[in-house]
Write an enzyme that holds these catalytic residues in place. Structure first.
Site, PDB file in Angstrom:
ATOM      1  N   LYS A 162     -14.078 -32.658 -47.421  1.00  0.00           N
ATOM      2  CA  LYS A 162     -13.576 -33.872 -46.774  1.00  0.00           C
ATOM      3  C   LYS A 162     -14.521 -35.056 -46.976  1.00  0.00           C
ATOM      4  CE  LYS A 162     -16.473 -33.605 -43.043  1.00  0.00           C
ATOM      5  NZ  LYS A 162     -17.238 -34.646 -42.322  1.00  0.00           N
ATOM      6  N   THR A 219     -12.598 -38.459 -41.104  1.00  0.00           N
ATOM      7  CA  THR A 219     -13.693 -38.896 -41.978  1.00  0.00           C
ATOM      8  C   THR A 219     -13.226 -39.878 -43.043  1.00  0.00           C
ATOM      9  OG1 THR A 219     -14.635 -36.697 -41.645  1.00  0.00           O
ATOM     10  CG2 THR A 219     -15.639 -38.042 -43.345  1.00  0.00           C
TER      11      THR A 219
END
Length: 299
Positions: A162, A219
Site C-alpha cells: 500500500k 494511505t
C-alpha cells in the site's frame, strides 16, 4: 497490568507506546537515546515479555543481529516493508531469530497522528498462534478495535504494497488528474496487490479487509501519508534524492517498490503500477510513465 516495550521511537512507535500505556506499563526504546517519557535502554526493553517492533523495515535484520537475544519474548511486528537487498518478507527475517509461534503482525488503517489523538480505528493482528494474537489484541485501548486472523503473509504484503500505491496516488493528485483518476488507480492497485499476494499464498479476504483495502484507501488519499507526499513531490519533477532529503522521515514505499519489482520480475508476476513507479525513481518522466499506464492493456 502487563509490561510491554516498544522498540522504535519514530511517529508510529511513539503512537503505539501512547496507546499501549493507556492500560498497561509500557516502555519505549530506540537505537539512539531519546529524551522521552518511559524511555529505557535496548537491554531493558528486551527484558519485557511482550515487545513491539516499530523500526524501519530495512534496518531490522541488522538490528536483530546486533542486539537481539531470544529469551522467549513475544513479538508484535509493527514495521511495514520488504527488505530491499534480499527481497525477504519481515516474517522470514524474524524466523531466523524466534519461532513463528512467538510473533504476530499488526496492520490496518492507522495514521500515527490520529492514534496519538485517540481517534477511533480498527486494526488486524495476524499470527500462527491465535492465542498470542488475542493476547496482543487485549493490550489495546477502547479507541482501537482489534481483530485477529492467521494470514501473516497477507498482512505483510498489504502493509508493504500500500505504501508503493500511495506514491502512485500522490503522483496522480500532484498532476491534478482528479478524483476519478485516483479512485481508478487505487482500484487497479488493489488488484495488482492481490495478484502479487496471491502468488505468495496470501488469503483472498485479507485484501478486502482492514489490512488491504482499509489501509490502502487511507494511505493513498492523504497528505498525512509520507509515501503519498513522495508522490506529490515526484509530480513536481523533484528528484527522489531531493524528496527524501526534504522529507526527513523514512518513506518505506521507496525501498519496498524496488523489492516488489525484483520479486515480481523473478516470479513472472504482472505489476504494472509498481514497475512504472520504479522507472520514475530511475529517471523516467512522470508524464511518460502515467501515459504508459493509461495506454497499457491490463490482464
Amino acid at each position: 497490568m502487563m509490561s510491554i516495550a516498544v522498540i522504535g521511537a519514530g511517529k508510529w512507535g511513539s503512537a503505539l507506546h501512547l496507546a499501549l500505556k493507556e492500560n498497561h506499563i509500557c516502555f519505549i526504546s530506540s537505537p539512539h537515546p531519546r529524551d522521552l517519557e518511559d524511555f529505557v535502554s535496548i537491554k531493558q526493553a528486551l527484558e519485557c515479555e511482550y515487545v513491539v517492533f516499530a523500526l524501519s523495515s530495512q534496518g531490522i535484520r541488522a538490528w536483530l543481529k546486533e542486539h537481539f537475544i531470544y529469551k522467549g519474548q513475544k513479538i508484535l511486528i509493527a514495521s511495514k516493508g520488504i527488505e530491499d537487498q534480499t527481497c525477504q518478507f519481515l516474517d522470514e527475517i524474524f524466523l531466523d531469530f524466534i519461532p513463528k509461534e512467538n510473533f504476530c503482525v499488526i496492520s490496518g488503517p492507522s495514521f500515527a497522528a490520529e492514534v496519538m489523538q485517540k481517534l477511533p480505528t480498527a486494526l488486524m493482528i495476524s499470527g500462527a498462534n491465535l492465542e498470542l494474537c488475542k493476547k496482543f489484541a487485549s493490550f489495546f485501548p477502547d479507541f482501537i478495535k482489534t481483530y485477529i486472523d492467521d494470514d501473516v503473509r497477507g498482512a505483510e504484503i498489504c502493509g508493504a504494497y500500500k505504501n508503493v500505491l500511495a506514491i502512485a496516488s500522490g503522483i496522480s493528485d500532484g498532476l491534478k488528474f482528479g478524483n476519478n483518476a485516483r479512485a481508478a488507480l487505487i482500484s487497479r492497485g488493489l488488484i495488482e496487490m492481490h495478484r502479487f499476494g496471491k502468488y505468495f499464498g496470501a488469503k483472498e479476504e485479507t485484501f478486502l479487509g482492514l489490512s488491504g483495502a482499509g489501509d490502502l484507501f487511507l494511505t493513498a488519499s492523504s497528505v498525512l501519508s509520507r509515501n503519498y507526499r513522495v508522490g506529490l513531490a515526484l509530480a513536481q519533477n523533484k528528484t527522489l534524492e531531493e524528496i527524501l532529503h526534504d522529507l526527513q522521515e523514512v518513506a518505506e514505499g521507496v525501498k519496498t517498490a524496488y523489492a516488489i519489482e525484483k520479486l515480481a520480475k523473478s516470479k513472472g508476476i504482472y505489476t504494472p503500477i509498481t514497475n512504472e513507479i520504479v522507472a520514475i525513481f530511475r529517471g523516467k518522466s512522470v508524464y511518460e510513465a502515467t501515459q504508459k499506464l493509461l495506454r497499457q492493456n491490463d490482464d
